[in-house]
Design a protein around this motif. Structure first.
Motif, PDB file in Angstrom:
ATOM      1  N   MET A 149      -0.656  -1.910  -5.032  1.00 49.29           N
ATOM      2  CA  MET A 149      -1.699  -2.119  -5.263  1.00 49.29           C
ATOM      3  C   MET A 149      -1.920  -1.482  -6.553  1.00 49.29           C
ATOM      4  SD  MET A 149      -3.368  -3.683  -2.930  1.00 49.29           S
ATOM      5  CE  MET A 149      -4.969  -3.023  -2.637  1.00 49.29           C
ATOM      6  N   ALA A 150      -1.403  -0.370  -7.123  1.00 53.47           N
ATOM      7  CA  ALA A 150      -1.498   0.023  -8.311  1.00 53.47           C
ATOM      8  C   ALA A 150      -0.979  -0.773  -9.395  1.00 53.47           C
ATOM      9  CB  ALA A 150      -0.814   1.558  -8.353  1.00 53.47           C
ATOM     10  N   GLU A 151       0.164  -1.496  -9.336  1.00 51.30           N
ATOM     11  CA  GLU A 151       0.709  -2.298 -10.147  1.00 51.30           C
ATOM     12  C   GLU A 151      -0.287  -3.494 -10.403  1.00 51.30           C
ATOM     13  OE1 GLU A 151       5.678  -1.936  -9.947  1.00 51.30           O
ATOM     14  OE2 GLU A 151       4.333  -2.958  -8.344  1.00 51.30           O
ATOM     15  N   GLN A 152      -1.223  -3.869  -9.394  1.00 52.62           N
ATOM     16  CA  GLN A 152      -1.976  -4.890  -9.473  1.00 52.62           C
ATOM     17  C   GLN A 152      -3.420  -4.492  -9.870  1.00 52.62           C
ATOM     18  OE1 GLN A 152      -1.225  -8.265  -6.501  1.00 52.62           O
ATOM     19  NE2 GLN A 152       0.214  -6.929  -5.766  1.00 52.62           N
ATOM     20  N   GLY A 153      -3.527  -3.264 -10.546  1.00 53.47           N
ATOM     21  CA  GLY A 153      -4.794  -2.986 -10.883  1.00 53.47           C
ATOM     22  C   GLY A 153      -5.655  -2.231  -9.839  1.00 53.47           C
ATOM     23  N   PHE A 154      -5.155  -2.021  -8.652  1.00 55.34           N
ATOM     24  CA  PHE A 154      -5.947  -0.919  -7.654  1.00 55.34           C
ATOM     25  C   PHE A 154      -5.505   0.457  -7.592  1.00 55.34           C
ATOM     26  CE2 PHE A 154      -6.587  -5.319  -6.834  1.00 55.34           C
ATOM     27  CZ  PHE A 154      -7.965  -5.620  -6.285  1.00 55.34           C
ATOM     28  N   ALA A 155      -5.988   1.167  -8.644  1.00 57.61           N
ATOM     29  CA  ALA A 155      -5.474   2.496  -8.664  1.00 57.61           C
ATOM     30  C   ALA A 155      -5.995   3.669  -7.664  1.00 57.61           C
ATOM     31  CB  ALA A 155      -5.756   2.877 -10.111  1.00 57.61           C
ATOM     32  N   ASP A 156      -6.783   3.219  -6.661  1.00 57.83           N
ATOM     33  CA  ASP A 156      -7.604   4.252  -5.969  1.00 57.83           C
ATOM     34  C   ASP A 156      -6.464   4.947  -5.219  1.00 57.83           C
ATOM     35  OD1 ASP A 156      -9.060   1.809  -6.735  1.00 57.83           O
ATOM     36  OD2 ASP A 156     -10.486   2.381  -5.039  1.00 57.83           O
ATOM     37  N   PRO A 157      -6.411   6.327  -5.112  1.00 54.85           N
ATOM     38  CA  PRO A 157      -5.498   7.188  -4.228  1.00 54.85           C
ATOM     39  C   PRO A 157      -5.403   6.364  -2.869  1.00 54.85           C
ATOM     40  CG  PRO A 157      -7.394   8.394  -4.790  1.00 54.85           C
ATOM     41  CD  PRO A 157      -7.511   7.105  -5.643  1.00 54.85           C
ATOM     42  N   GLU A 158      -6.529   5.816  -2.390  1.00 56.34           N
ATOM     43  CA  GLU A 158      -6.499   5.432  -0.753  1.00 56.34           C
ATOM     44  C   GLU A 158      -5.644   4.219  -0.817  1.00 56.34           C
ATOM     45  OE1 GLU A 158      -9.936   8.022  -1.500  1.00 56.34           O
ATOM     46  OE2 GLU A 158      -9.259   6.097  -2.854  1.00 56.34           O
ATOM     47  N   PHE A 159      -5.267   3.653  -1.811  1.00 50.69           N
ATOM     48  CA  PHE A 159      -4.247   2.419  -1.645  1.00 50.69           C
ATOM     49  C   PHE A 159      -2.869   2.846  -1.926  1.00 50.69           C
ATOM     50  CE2 PHE A 159      -8.112   0.211  -3.588  1.00 50.69           C
ATOM     51  CZ  PHE A 159      -8.324  -0.401  -2.365  1.00 50.69           C
ATOM     52  N   ASN A 160      -2.668   4.374  -2.161  1.00 48.27           N
ATOM     53  CA  ASN A 160      -1.235   4.601  -2.229  1.00 48.27           C
ATOM     54  C   ASN A 160      -0.661   5.826  -1.190  1.00 48.27           C
ATOM     55  OD1 ASN A 160       0.997   5.319  -3.728  1.00 48.27           O
ATOM     56  ND2 ASN A 160       0.222   6.745  -5.040  1.00 48.27           N
ATOM     57  N   THR A 161      -0.801   5.435   0.003  1.00 51.03           N
ATOM     58  CA  THR A 161      -0.540   6.078   1.104  1.00 51.03           C
ATOM     59  C   THR A 161       0.740   5.893   1.842  1.00 51.03           C
ATOM     60  OG1 THR A 161      -2.914   6.266   1.350  1.00 51.03           O
ATOM     61  CG2 THR A 161      -1.473   6.890   3.250  1.00 51.03           C
ATOM     62  N   TYR A 186       0.848  -1.291  -0.015  1.00 50.88           N
ATOM     63  CA  TYR A 186      -0.079   0.081   0.035  1.00 50.88           C
ATOM     64  C   TYR A 186       0.751   1.151  -0.070  1.00 50.88           C
ATOM     65  CZ  TYR A 186      -4.633  -2.012   0.985  1.00 50.88           C
ATOM     66  OH  TYR A 186      -5.935  -2.519   0.981  1.00 50.88           O
ATOM     67  N   GLY A 187       1.347   1.526  -1.172  1.00 53.82           N
ATOM     68  CA  GLY A 187       2.284   2.744  -1.346  1.00 53.82           C
ATOM     69  C   GLY A 187       2.571   2.981  -2.710  1.00 53.82           C
ATOM     70  N   PRO A 188       3.306   4.016  -2.970  1.00 52.28           N
ATOM     71  CA  PRO A 188       3.912   4.427  -4.269  1.00 52.28           C
ATOM     72  C   PRO A 188       4.868   3.526  -4.951  1.00 52.28           C
ATOM     73  CG  PRO A 188       4.890   5.789  -2.926  1.00 52.28           C
ATOM     74  CD  PRO A 188       3.989   5.031  -1.907  1.00 52.28           C
ATOM     75  N   LYS A 189       5.706   2.890  -4.185  1.00 54.26           N
ATOM     76  CA  LYS A 189       6.655   1.963  -4.946  1.00 54.26           C
ATOM     77  C   LYS A 189       6.975   0.844  -4.156  1.00 54.26           C
ATOM     78  CE  LYS A 189      10.478   4.526  -2.583  1.00 54.26           C
ATOM     79  NZ  LYS A 189      11.566   5.526  -2.825  1.00 54.26           N
ATOM     80  N   ARG A 190       7.494  -0.043  -4.852  1.00 49.92           N
ATOM     81  CA  ARG A 190       7.970  -1.356  -3.947  1.00 49.92           C
ATOM     82  C   ARG A 190       8.889  -1.375  -2.844  1.00 49.92           C
ATOM     83  NH1 ARG A 190       7.847  -6.540  -8.445  1.00 49.92           N
ATOM     84  NH2 ARG A 190       6.253  -5.716  -9.551  1.00 49.92           N
ATOM     85  N   LEU A 191       9.020  -2.187  -1.907  1.00 46.26           N
ATOM     86  CA  LEU A 191      10.041  -1.783  -0.802  1.00 46.26           C
ATOM     87  C   LEU A 191      11.187  -2.500  -1.168  1.00 46.26           C
ATOM     88  CD1 LEU A 191       7.317  -2.431   2.139  1.00 46.26           C
ATOM     89  CD2 LEU A 191       8.216  -0.069   1.128  1.00 46.26           C
ATOM     90  N   ALA A 192      12.462  -2.141  -0.832  1.00 46.20           N
ATOM     91  CA  ALA A 192      13.596  -2.888  -0.999  1.00 46.20           C
ATOM     92  C   ALA A 192      13.657  -4.368  -0.290  1.00 46.20           C
ATOM     93  CB  ALA A 192      14.806  -1.989  -0.544  1.00 46.20           C
ATOM     94  N   GLU A 193      13.047  -4.466   0.622  1.00 41.82           N
ATOM     95  CA  GLU A 193      13.239  -5.607   1.524  1.00 41.82           C
ATOM     96  C   GLU A 193      11.898  -6.600   1.000  1.00 41.82           C
ATOM     97  OE1 GLU A 193      15.973  -4.723   3.295  1.00 41.82           O
ATOM     98  OE2 GLU A 193      15.216  -6.372   4.074  1.00 41.82           O
ATOM     99  N   LEU A 194      11.278  -6.306   0.211  1.00 41.34           N
ATOM    100  CA  LEU A 194      10.278  -7.141  -0.542  1.00 41.34           C
ATOM    101  C   LEU A 194      10.014  -6.793  -1.867  1.00 41.34           C
ATOM    102  CD1 LEU A 194       7.321  -6.960   2.253  1.00 41.34           C
ATOM    103  CD2 LEU A 194       9.090  -8.963   1.668  1.00 41.34           C
TER     104      LEU A 194
END
Length: 324
Positions: A237-249, A223-231
């Protein structure tokens, strides 16, 4: 001696006392109150900060966990503490950014009862499922959730927390009819998620490291703007088709002091803290826990608070989460 002279004399005396107090700061151990339980993300950040801050201040810096009321209990304790720089607050987003939008009665006013020192780090929450849930990504999760509509529960690290709001938003916006289970802090939430008491939830890598390592839980989305270095293999979520801004926090860990703390003490704490979080060693320690360094400082803290406040208000309204 006239009344004006007396008042001027008293003012000078108080100024001299404040100056002496500031010059001697700190003259005893400094306490970082954490309004969350041991083992969670906030606790981890506080203990890392305490180690470094203690070296710079020349005094012990100790962590005191005060849980309860979605972080408001410990936060209130700092609001009522003596404003002398010896009691500070290390808090996650819930009691600082979210509480006043969710709860009818909040026992403090963030803008009036606190001095902002600095944000410490930022993190994107990770959506995790219990190992028995047959989903490795959001497409598979949604198919499973639809098949089990009305039967799935999810956990969060507190009523009104970012994890609660964003999970509730997923459930409500996709009409999944899921049940929320609130925990007092992140550690017991992750423990029950790993044990299968709840099927899924949002959390930080800091708290979930052990359960992720032994594969009792599985990360399926960021749930954020980019992937995490540890994962690196876990898509957003956006990469998986969930573009709602609420999933990008993103959510922040923050450092605050009681209102009225002398400016020189605040300035010293801000200076030391910003230098700590910008150090190469601290950035490396943060990255292990899935945390990112932030610009830091009081001015940036105020700016981000003002910018995100209406966004959180909207998220609360859309998710339908309200508490008495």
């Amino acid at each position: 001696m006239g009344i004006k002279s007396v008042l001027a004399f008293l003012a000078l005396g108080l100024a001299a006392m404040a100056s002496a107090q500031t010059a001697n700061y700190p003259n005893r151990p400094v306490t970082l109150i954490v309004p969350a339980g041991a083992g969670g993300g906030t606790d981890v950040v506080a203990r890392v900060l305490a180690d470094e801050l203690g070296k710079r201040l020349g005094q012990a810096v100790v962590v005191d966990n005060k849980t309860g009321a979605s972080g408001m209990l410990g936060t209130q304790a700092v609001a009522r503490a003596a404003p002398d720089g010896h009691t500070l607050l290390v808090a996650y987003s819930t009691p600082i950014f979210y509480a006043h939008h969710i709860f009818a009665k909040v026992p403090y006013d963030i803008r009036k009862d606190f001095e902002f020192i600095s944000q410490l780090a930022a993190t994107s929450l990770v959506m995790m499922v219990n190992a028995d849930v047959p989903a490795k990504n959001m497409k598979e999760f949604m198919a499973w959730a639809q098949q089990n509509k009305g039967k799935v529960n999810y956990g969060s690290y507190g009523q009104g927390s970012p994890g609660h709001l964003m999970s509730a938003y997923l459930s409500d916006s996709r009409k999944l009819d899921m049940t929320h289970v609130a925990y007092k802090s992140e550690a017991p939430h992750i423990q029950d998620l790993a044990g299968g008491v709840v099927s899924w939830g949002l959390g930080t890598i800091a708290a979930a490291q052990g359960a992720l390592k032994d594969k009792r839980i599985r990360p399926i989305a960021i749930y954020g703007p980019k992937r995490l270095a540890e994962l690196p293999d876990v898509a957003t979520m956006a990469e998986q088709g969930f573009a709602d801004p609420e999933f990008n926090t993103v959510a922040w860990f923050t450092l605050l002091a009681p209102a009225g703390t002398p400016k020189p003490i605040l300035q010293r704490l801000e200076k030391e803290t910003v230098e700590i979080i910008h150090s190469t060693a601290m950035k490396a320690r943060f990255q292990v826990f899935g945390l990112e360094s932030v610009p830091g400082g009081a001015a940036r803290f105020h700016k981000d608070f003002d910018a995100v406040d209406p966004v959180i208000q909207k998220l609360v309204r859309i998710s339908g989460v309200k508490a008495n």
